[in-house]
Scaffold this motif. Structure first.
Motif, PDB file in Angstrom:
ATOM      1  N   MET A 242       0.853  -1.166   0.000  1.00 40.71           N
ATOM      2  CA  MET A 242       0.000   0.000   0.000  1.00 40.71           C
ATOM      3  C   MET A 242       0.902   1.232   0.000  1.00 40.71           C
ATOM      4  SD  MET A 242      -2.963   1.096   2.752  1.00 40.71           S
ATOM      5  CE  MET A 242      -2.457  -0.159   3.829  1.00 40.71           C
ATOM      6  N   SER A 243       0.533   2.225  -0.790  1.00 38.07           N
ATOM      7  CA  SER A 243       1.331   3.446  -0.831  1.00 38.07           C
ATOM      8  C   SER A 243       0.426   4.667  -0.813  1.00 38.07           C
ATOM      9  CB  SER A 243       2.216   3.470  -2.078  1.00 38.07           C
ATOM     10  OG  SER A 243       1.412   3.484  -3.226  1.00 38.07           O
ATOM     11  N   VAL A 244       0.971   5.750  -0.333  1.00 36.75           N
ATOM     12  CA  VAL A 244       0.250   7.020  -0.306  1.00 36.75           C
ATOM     13  C   VAL A 244       1.043   7.990  -1.146  1.00 36.75           C
ATOM     14  CG1 VAL A 244      -0.563   8.915   1.140  1.00 36.75           C
ATOM     15  CG2 VAL A 244      -0.680   6.569   1.981  1.00 36.75           C
ATOM     16  N   GLU A 245       0.357   8.676  -2.056  1.00 34.27           N
ATOM     17  CA  GLU A 245       1.034   9.591  -2.955  1.00 34.27           C
ATOM     18  C   GLU A 245       0.536  11.010  -2.710  1.00 34.27           C
ATOM     19  OE1 GLU A 245       0.895  10.558  -7.658  1.00 34.27           O
ATOM     20  OE2 GLU A 245       0.943   8.463  -7.101  1.00 34.27           O
ATOM     21  N   ALA A 246       1.459  11.932  -2.504  1.00 38.46           N
ATOM     22  CA  ALA A 246       1.109  13.342  -2.363  1.00 38.46           C
ATOM     23  C   ALA A 246       2.297  14.159  -2.831  1.00 38.46           C
ATOM     24  CB  ALA A 246       0.767  13.686  -0.925  1.00 38.46           C
ATOM     25  N   GLN A 247       2.050  15.098  -3.712  1.00 37.87           N
ATOM     26  CA  GLN A 247       3.113  15.953  -4.201  1.00 37.87           C
ATOM     27  C   GLN A 247       2.671  17.399  -4.075  1.00 37.87           C
ATOM     28  OE1 GLN A 247       3.728  14.572  -8.196  1.00 37.87           O
ATOM     29  NE2 GLN A 247       5.293  13.141  -7.551  1.00 37.87           N
ATOM     30  N   THR A 248       3.492  18.180  -3.405  1.00 41.79           N
ATOM     31  CA  THR A 248       3.210  19.593  -3.237  1.00 41.79           C
ATOM     32  C   THR A 248       4.285  20.380  -3.966  1.00 41.79           C
ATOM     33  OG1 THR A 248       2.228  19.190  -1.078  1.00 41.79           O
ATOM     34  CG2 THR A 248       2.873  21.444  -1.564  1.00 41.79           C
ATOM     35  N   VAL A 249       3.872  21.312  -4.788  1.00 43.95           N
ATOM     36  CA  VAL A 249       4.793  22.167  -5.520  1.00 43.95           C
ATOM     37  C   VAL A 249       4.289  23.591  -5.359  1.00 43.95           C
ATOM     38  CG1 VAL A 249       5.693  22.772  -7.799  1.00 43.95           C
ATOM     39  CG2 VAL A 249       5.347  20.380  -7.205  1.00 43.95           C
ATOM     40  N   GLU A 250       5.234  24.517  -5.096  1.00 49.38           N
ATOM     41  CA  GLU A 250       4.847  25.915  -4.949  1.00 49.38           C
ATOM     42  C   GLU A 250       5.746  26.795  -5.803  1.00 49.38           C
ATOM     43  OE1 GLU A 250       3.803  29.177  -1.513  1.00 49.38           O
ATOM     44  OE2 GLU A 250       5.230  27.625  -1.031  1.00 49.38           O
ATOM     45  N   TYR A 251       5.128  27.766  -6.464  1.00 48.00           N
ATOM     46  CA  TYR A 251       5.851  28.779  -7.229  1.00 48.00           C
ATOM     47  C   TYR A 251       5.488  30.122  -6.625  1.00 48.00           C
ATOM     48  CZ  TYR A 251       6.710  25.008 -10.448  1.00 48.00           C
ATOM     49  OH  TYR A 251       7.108  23.808 -10.978  1.00 48.00           O
ATOM     50  N   VAL A 252       6.495  30.960  -6.410  1.00 42.23           N
ATOM     51  CA  VAL A 252       6.286  32.258  -5.769  1.00 42.23           C
ATOM     52  C   VAL A 252       6.806  33.358  -6.693  1.00 42.23           C
ATOM     53  CG1 VAL A 252       6.829  33.697  -3.771  1.00 42.23           C
ATOM     54  CG2 VAL A 252       6.484  31.239  -3.474  1.00 42.23           C
ATOM     55  N   TYR A 253       5.992  34.387  -6.846  1.00 42.36           N
ATOM     56  CA  TYR A 253       6.328  35.539  -7.677  1.00 42.36           C
ATOM     57  C   TYR A 253       6.102  36.806  -6.858  1.00 42.36           C
ATOM     58  CZ  TYR A 253       5.706  32.079 -11.401  1.00 42.36           C
ATOM     59  OH  TYR A 253       5.805  30.964 -12.194  1.00 42.36           O
ATOM     60  N   VAL A 254       6.546  37.931  -7.394  1.00 46.26           N
ATOM     61  CA  VAL A 254       6.289  39.226  -6.772  1.00 46.26           C
ATOM     62  C   VAL A 254       5.531  40.067  -7.790  1.00 46.26           C
ATOM     63  CG1 VAL A 254       7.307  41.308  -5.783  1.00 46.26           C
ATOM     64  CG2 VAL A 254       8.346  39.080  -5.330  1.00 46.26           C
ATOM     65  N   GLY A 255       4.361  40.575  -7.376  1.00 46.30           N
ATOM     66  CA  GLY A 255       3.551  41.406  -8.259  1.00 46.30           C
ATOM     67  C   GLY A 255       4.280  42.688  -8.627  1.00 46.30           C
ATOM     68  N   ASP A 256       3.982  43.174  -9.849  1.00 41.84           N
ATOM     69  CA  ASP A 256       4.600  44.414 -10.299  1.00 41.84           C
ATOM     70  C   ASP A 256       3.564  45.475 -10.676  1.00 41.84           C
ATOM     71  OD1 ASP A 256       3.583  43.492 -12.698  1.00 41.84           O
ATOM     72  OD2 ASP A 256       5.537  43.180 -13.648  1.00 41.84           O
ATOM     73  N   GLY A 257       2.287  45.162 -10.433  1.00 39.30           N
ATOM     74  CA  GLY A 257       1.225  46.106 -10.757  1.00 39.30           C
ATOM     75  C   GLY A 257       0.836  46.104 -12.218  1.00 39.30           C
ATOM     76  N   VAL A 258       1.523  45.302 -13.043  1.00 39.01           N
ATOM     77  CA  VAL A 258       1.249  45.249 -14.482  1.00 39.01           C
ATOM     78  C   VAL A 258       0.916  43.824 -14.929  1.00 39.01           C
ATOM     79  CG1 VAL A 258       2.209  45.663 -16.787  1.00 39.01           C
ATOM     80  CG2 VAL A 258       2.762  47.223 -14.911  1.00 39.01           C
ATOM     81  N   SER A 259       1.736  42.857 -14.522  1.00 36.75           N
ATOM     82  CA  SER A 259       1.566  41.461 -14.953  1.00 36.75           C
ATOM     83  C   SER A 259       0.318  40.846 -14.341  1.00 36.75           C
ATOM     84  CB  SER A 259       2.785  40.635 -14.540  1.00 36.75           C
ATOM     85  OG  SER A 259       3.950  41.149 -15.127  1.00 36.75           O
TER      86      SER A 259
END
Length: 84
Positions: free
Chosen positions: A1-18
């Protein structure tokens, strides 16, 4: 029996335009992506595209996050347990 979980995070900084921010990892459902602005989870004001695509997709806001705001995109799929 196996448990699968993958967490991925991407972080950006807003520029008021994008308004579009890449999520370049595969995810199966738009609901798997948690969108945050300065640590506060957002429930609207954006569209997530690319579910199921091998190269991921993006989150596009209706209005650009203001300059200096931390934009976080976190993949948190539902817990799943694989059984034989």
């Amino acid at each position: 029996m196996s448990v699968e979980a993958q967490t991925v995070e991407y972080v950006y900084v807003g520029d008021g335009v994008s308004v579009a921010f890449a999520f370049p990892s595969k995810f199966l459902s738009a609901a798997d992506i948690i969108v945050g602005l300065d640590g506060q989870e957002q429930i609207g004001g954006f569209v997530t595209t690319g579910a199921g695509a091998e190269n991921g997709g993006s989150v596009t806001f209706a209005a650009a996050p203001v300059n200096g705001v931390r934009v976080s995109l976190l993949r948190r799929p539902p817990a799943s347990q694989l059984i034989d």
